[in-house]
Design a protein around this motif. Structure first.
Motif, PDB file in Angstrom:
ATOM      1  N   SER A   1       1.354 -64.907  -3.920  1.00 32.99           N
ATOM      2  CA  SER A   1       0.084 -64.305  -3.514  1.00 32.99           C
ATOM      3  C   SER A   1      -1.073 -65.275  -3.663  1.00 32.99           C
ATOM      4  O   SER A   1      -2.008 -65.274  -2.852  1.00 32.99           O
ATOM      5  CB  SER A   1      -0.183 -63.039  -4.333  1.00 32.99           C
ATOM      6  N   GLU A   2      -1.023 -66.113  -4.682  1.00 28.19           N
ATOM      7  CA  GLU A   2      -2.072 -67.110  -4.883  1.00 28.19           C
ATOM      8  C   GLU A   2      -2.096 -68.102  -3.726  1.00 28.19           C
ATOM      9  O   GLU A   2      -3.169 -68.500  -3.250  1.00 28.19           O
ATOM     10  CB  GLU A   2      -1.848 -67.848  -6.199  1.00 28.19           C
ATOM     11  N   GLY A   3      -0.911 -68.475  -3.250  1.00 29.74           N
ATOM     12  CA  GLY A   3      -0.831 -69.377  -2.099  1.00 29.74           C
ATOM     13  C   GLY A   3      -1.369 -68.730  -0.836  1.00 29.74           C
ATOM     14  O   GLY A   3      -2.100 -69.354  -0.058  1.00 29.74           O
ATOM     15  N   TRP A   4      -1.016 -67.458  -0.624  1.00 27.45           N
ATOM     16  CA  TRP A   4      -1.507 -66.735   0.551  1.00 27.45           C
ATOM     17  C   TRP A   4      -3.018 -66.538   0.486  1.00 27.45           C
ATOM     18  O   TRP A   4      -3.703 -66.640   1.501  1.00 27.45           O
ATOM     19  CB  TRP A   4      -0.820 -65.378   0.656  1.00 27.45           C
ATOM     20  N   LEU A   5      -3.531 -66.260  -0.708  1.00 31.73           N
ATOM     21  CA  LEU A   5      -4.967 -66.056  -0.876  1.00 31.73           C
ATOM     22  C   LEU A   5      -5.736 -67.340  -0.555  1.00 31.73           C
ATOM     23  O   LEU A   5      -6.766 -67.308   0.125  1.00 31.73           O
ATOM     24  CB  LEU A   5      -5.270 -65.604  -2.304  1.00 31.73           C
ATOM     25  N   SER A   6      -5.216 -68.456  -1.022  1.00 32.66           N
ATOM     26  CA  SER A   6      -5.858 -69.748  -0.738  1.00 32.66           C
ATOM     27  C   SER A   6      -5.869 -70.028   0.755  1.00 32.66           C
ATOM     28  O   SER A   6      -6.873 -70.478   1.316  1.00 32.66           O
ATOM     29  CB  SER A   6      -5.130 -70.875  -1.473  1.00 32.66           C
TER      30      SER A   6
ATOM     31  N   TYR B   1      -3.015 -62.962   6.301  1.00 30.50           N
ATOM     32  CA  TYR B   1      -2.609 -63.375   4.943  1.00 30.50           C
ATOM     33  C   TYR B   1      -3.121 -62.394   3.891  1.00 30.50           C
ATOM     34  O   TYR B   1      -2.410 -62.077   2.930  1.00 30.50           O
ATOM     35  CB  TYR B   1      -3.114 -64.783   4.646  1.00 30.50           C
ATOM     36  N   TYR B   2      -4.346 -61.922   4.061  1.00 29.62           N
ATOM     37  CA  TYR B   2      -4.899 -60.952   3.106  1.00 29.62           C
ATOM     38  C   TYR B   2      -4.033 -59.690   3.069  1.00 29.62           C
ATOM     39  O   TYR B   2      -3.685 -59.180   1.994  1.00 29.62           O
ATOM     40  CB  TYR B   2      -6.331 -60.571   3.492  1.00 29.62           C
ATOM     41  N   LYS B   3      -3.682 -59.174   4.253  1.00 29.40           N
ATOM     42  CA  LYS B   3      -2.887 -57.957   4.319  1.00 29.40           C
ATOM     43  C   LYS B   3      -1.466 -58.176   3.799  1.00 29.40           C
ATOM     44  O   LYS B   3      -0.832 -57.246   3.285  1.00 29.40           O
ATOM     45  CB  LYS B   3      -2.868 -57.416   5.747  1.00 29.40           C
ATOM     46  N   ARG B   4      -0.982 -59.385   3.955  1.00 36.26           N
ATOM     47  CA  ARG B   4       0.363 -59.697   3.442  1.00 36.26           C
ATOM     48  C   ARG B   4       0.396 -59.514   1.931  1.00 36.26           C
ATOM     49  O   ARG B   4       1.345 -58.970   1.373  1.00 36.26           O
ATOM     50  CB  ARG B   4       0.757 -61.127   3.815  1.00 36.26           C
ATOM     51  N   ILE B   5      -0.652 -59.971   1.272  1.00 35.62           N
ATOM     52  CA  ILE B   5      -0.733 -59.817  -0.193  1.00 35.62           C
ATOM     53  C   ILE B   5      -0.760 -58.339  -0.564  1.00 35.62           C
ATOM     54  O   ILE B   5      -0.013 -57.885  -1.438  1.00 35.62           O
ATOM     55  CB  ILE B   5      -2.005 -60.500  -0.740  1.00 35.62           C
ATOM     56  N   ILE B   6      -1.617 -57.582   0.120  1.00 37.52           N
ATOM     57  CA  ILE B   6      -1.819 -56.172  -0.216  1.00 37.52           C
ATOM     58  C   ILE B   6      -0.568 -55.339   0.035  1.00 37.52           C
ATOM     59  O   ILE B   6      -0.228 -54.450  -0.749  1.00 37.52           O
ATOM     60  CB  ILE B   6      -3.012 -55.606   0.576  1.00 37.52           C
ATOM     61  N   THR B   7       0.143 -55.620   1.149  1.00 36.21           N
ATOM     62  CA  THR B   7       1.305 -54.803   1.500  1.00 36.21           C
ATOM     63  C   THR B   7       2.553 -55.191   0.725  1.00 36.21           C
ATOM     64  O   THR B   7       3.357 -54.336   0.354  1.00 36.21           O
ATOM     65  CB  THR B   7       1.598 -54.882   3.010  1.00 36.21           C
ATOM     66  N   LYS B   8       2.721 -56.483   0.476  1.00 31.79           N
ATOM     67  CA  LYS B   8       3.940 -56.938  -0.193  1.00 31.79           C
ATOM     68  C   LYS B   8       3.835 -56.916  -1.713  1.00 31.79           C
ATOM     69  O   LYS B   8       4.814 -56.648  -2.412  1.00 31.79           O
ATOM     70  CB  LYS B   8       4.325 -58.334   0.302  1.00 31.79           C
ATOM     71  N   HIS B   9       2.660 -57.250  -2.254  1.00 29.07           N
ATOM     72  CA  HIS B   9       2.489 -57.315  -3.708  1.00 29.07           C
ATOM     73  C   HIS B   9       1.186 -56.620  -4.118  1.00 29.07           C
ATOM     74  O   HIS B   9       0.247 -57.275  -4.589  1.00 29.07           O
ATOM     75  CB  HIS B   9       2.496 -58.774  -4.177  1.00 29.07           C
ATOM     76  N   PRO B  10       1.110 -55.315  -3.939  1.00 32.79           N
ATOM     77  CA  PRO B  10      -0.145 -54.587  -4.185  1.00 32.79           C
ATOM     78  C   PRO B  10      -0.609 -54.566  -5.634  1.00 32.79           C
ATOM     79  O   PRO B  10      -1.782 -54.274  -5.895  1.00 32.79           O
ATOM     80  CB  PRO B  10       0.191 -53.159  -3.708  1.00 32.79           C
ATOM     81  N   ASN B  11       0.281 -54.877  -6.577  1.00 34.35           N
ATOM     82  CA  ASN B  11      -0.080 -54.768  -7.993  1.00 34.35           C
ATOM     83  C   ASN B  11      -0.477 -56.091  -8.657  1.00 34.35           C
ATOM     84  O   ASN B  11      -0.710 -56.127  -9.862  1.00 34.35           O
ATOM     85  CB  ASN B  11       1.084 -54.146  -8.773  1.00 34.35           C
ATOM     86  N   VAL B  12      -0.536 -57.164  -7.879  1.00 33.07           N
ATOM     87  CA  VAL B  12      -0.936 -58.445  -8.465  1.00 33.07           C
ATOM     88  C   VAL B  12      -2.458 -58.573  -8.433  1.00 33.07           C
ATOM     89  O   VAL B  12      -3.123 -57.928  -7.604  1.00 33.07           O
ATOM     90  CB  VAL B  12      -0.292 -59.639  -7.715  1.00 33.07           C
ATOM     91  N   PRO B  13      -3.050 -59.370  -9.316  1.00 37.35           N
ATOM     92  CA  PRO B  13      -4.514 -59.535  -9.330  1.00 37.35           C
ATOM     93  C   PRO B  13      -5.068 -60.027  -8.003  1.00 37.35           C
ATOM     94  O   PRO B  13      -6.191 -59.679  -7.623  1.00 37.35           O
ATOM     95  CB  PRO B  13      -4.732 -60.576 -10.441  1.00 37.35           C
TER      96      PRO B  13
ATOM     97  N   ALA C   1      -8.035 -59.866  -2.521  1.00 37.04           N
ATOM     98  CA  ALA C   1      -7.835 -59.786  -1.070  1.00 37.04           C
ATOM     99  C   ALA C   1      -8.606 -58.607  -0.490  1.00 37.04           C
ATOM    100  O   ALA C   1      -9.220 -58.705   0.579  1.00 37.04           O
ATOM    101  CB  ALA C   1      -6.343 -59.661  -0.761  1.00 37.04           C
ATOM    102  N   ARG C   2      -8.577 -57.478  -1.202  1.00 34.23           N
ATOM    103  CA  ARG C   2      -9.318 -56.299  -0.748  1.00 34.23           C
ATOM    104  C   ARG C   2     -10.821 -56.587  -0.702  1.00 34.23           C
ATOM    105  O   ARG C   2     -11.520 -56.200   0.240  1.00 34.23           O
ATOM    106  CB  ARG C   2      -9.046 -55.123  -1.684  1.00 34.23           C
ATOM    107  N   GLU C   3     -11.310 -57.257  -1.737  1.00 29.91           N
ATOM    108  CA  GLU C   3     -12.736 -57.585  -1.807  1.00 29.91           C
ATOM    109  C   GLU C   3     -13.130 -58.521  -0.663  1.00 29.91           C
ATOM    110  O   GLU C   3     -14.198 -58.355  -0.049  1.00 29.91           O
ATOM    111  CB  GLU C   3     -13.056 -58.225  -3.156  1.00 29.91           C
ATOM    112  N   ASP C   4     -12.278 -59.506  -0.375  1.00 29.18           N
ATOM    113  CA  ASP C   4     -12.568 -60.453   0.712  1.00 29.18           C
ATOM    114  C   ASP C   4     -12.566 -59.749   2.071  1.00 29.18           C
ATOM    115  O   ASP C   4     -13.415 -60.025   2.933  1.00 29.18           O
ATOM    116  CB  ASP C   4     -11.544 -61.589   0.708  1.00 29.18           C
ATOM    117  N   LEU C   5     -11.593 -58.838   2.260  1.00 29.51           N
ATOM    118  CA  LEU C   5     -11.522 -58.108   3.520  1.00 29.51           C
ATOM    119  C   LEU C   5     -12.759 -57.219   3.705  1.00 29.51           C
ATOM    120  O   LEU C   5     -13.308 -57.106   4.810  1.00 29.51           O
ATOM    121  CB  LEU C   5     -10.257 -57.250   3.568  1.00 29.51           C
ATOM    122  N   GLU C   6     -13.173 -56.599   2.620  1.00 33.00           N
ATOM    123  CA  GLU C   6     -14.365 -55.758   2.673  1.00 33.00           C
ATOM    124  C   GLU C   6     -15.592 -56.578   3.046  1.00 33.00           C
ATOM    125  O   GLU C   6     -16.442 -56.144   3.833  1.00 33.00           O
ATOM    126  CB  GLU C   6     -14.576 -55.083   1.317  1.00 33.00           C
ATOM    127  N   ALA C   7     -15.675 -57.806   2.500  1.00 33.62           N
ATOM    128  CA  ALA C   7     -16.800 -58.686   2.810  1.00 33.62           C
ATOM    129  C   ALA C   7     -16.782 -59.120   4.276  1.00 33.62           C
ATOM    130  O   ALA C   7     -17.831 -59.353   4.886  1.00 33.62           O
ATOM    131  CB  ALA C   7     -16.757 -59.916   1.903  1.00 33.62           C
TER     132      ALA C   7
END
Length: 231
Positions: free
Chosen positions: A162-167, A184-196, A201-207
């Motif tokens: 997730s850190e790699g996808w976020l970067s 990439y943001y949605k990939r983090i949220i859908t595949k690993h929703p419980n990671v920091p 990713a949610r905050e970035d998408l909202e922005a």
């Protein structure tokens, strides 16, 4: 380099033509993590060294396999490891196996289970037919039987991915490629929703003004294949 190859049977040794006492002082002061020798003036002529620094790769049979500048030695090391893997016999090989096992055990004690698991696996690959390899095999089995440890390893892998996808998402967003960034943001949220990183990713998408649908399933066969390969 020492850290990168310490569990693969590679021994890093440096020599200097300077006085041994001066070299010892430097090694102690800088906490150099590998063997360094001094008073090696004769080595220059014996090995035909014409410039500094010069690196040599010596294969398991004691023959010089490569000579060149240290800046390009990594690819040559990987090549030599494939062509002439370390042998399990010999004092230096056994000492390396013992050192690798001790380092893996330290990672385990520090509860760095993902790194410990990889280190134990590397011992099996790099030092077959040694007692350290047998001990590493038993340790891996023990870890796999512990559901708590395996969940921690799974979580660590999820966070690393997730850190790699976020970067990647943030770089794409910065350069105006919002479509791929959102992917990439949605990939983090859908595949690993419980990671920091999912919260970030949610905050970035909202922005970015993008609506988030938690039920959105991303169709990414390549990524699914990648995860299957790693598991």
């Amino acid at each position: 380099m020492q850290k990168k190859y310490k569990n693969k049977g590679v021994i890093l040794l440096a020599v200097s033509y300077e006085d041994e006492s001066k070299v010892k002082k430097y090694v102690k002061q800088e906490k150099v993590p590998y063997i360094v020798g001094g008073d090696a003036g004769s080595t220059r002529s014996e090995y035909g060294i014409n410039g500094f620094p010069t690196a040599f790769l010596i294969d398991p049979d004691g023959k010089i396999a490569w000579k060149g500048h240290p800046a390009v030695v990594d690819n040559e090391i990987e090549k030599l490891l494939k062509e002439s893997p370390p042998k399990s016999k010999g004092f230096l090989a056994l000492k390396s196996a013992s050192s690798a096992y001790n380092n893996a055990s330290k990672l385990y004690k520090k509860k760095k289970y993902e790194e410990a698991m990889e280190a134990f696996k590397n011992i099996q690959k790099s030092f077959p037919n040694t007692k350290e390899s047998s001990k590493a095999k038993k340790k891996i089995k023990k870890m796999k039987r512990n559901s708590k440890i395996m969940n921690m390893i799974k979580q660590a892998k999820a966070e690393r991915k997730s850190e790699g996808w976020l970067s990647a998402a943030r770089v794409l967003a910065e350069y105006g490629d919002q479509k791929d960034a959102v992917k990439y943001y949605k990939r983090i949220i859908t595949k690993h929703p419980n990671v920091p990183q999912a919260r970030l990713a949610r905050e970035d998408l909202e922005a970015l003004g993008v609506e988030i649908d938690d039920d959105d399933e991303e169709d990414d066969e390549d990524e699914e294949h990648e995860e299957d390969e790693e598991d």
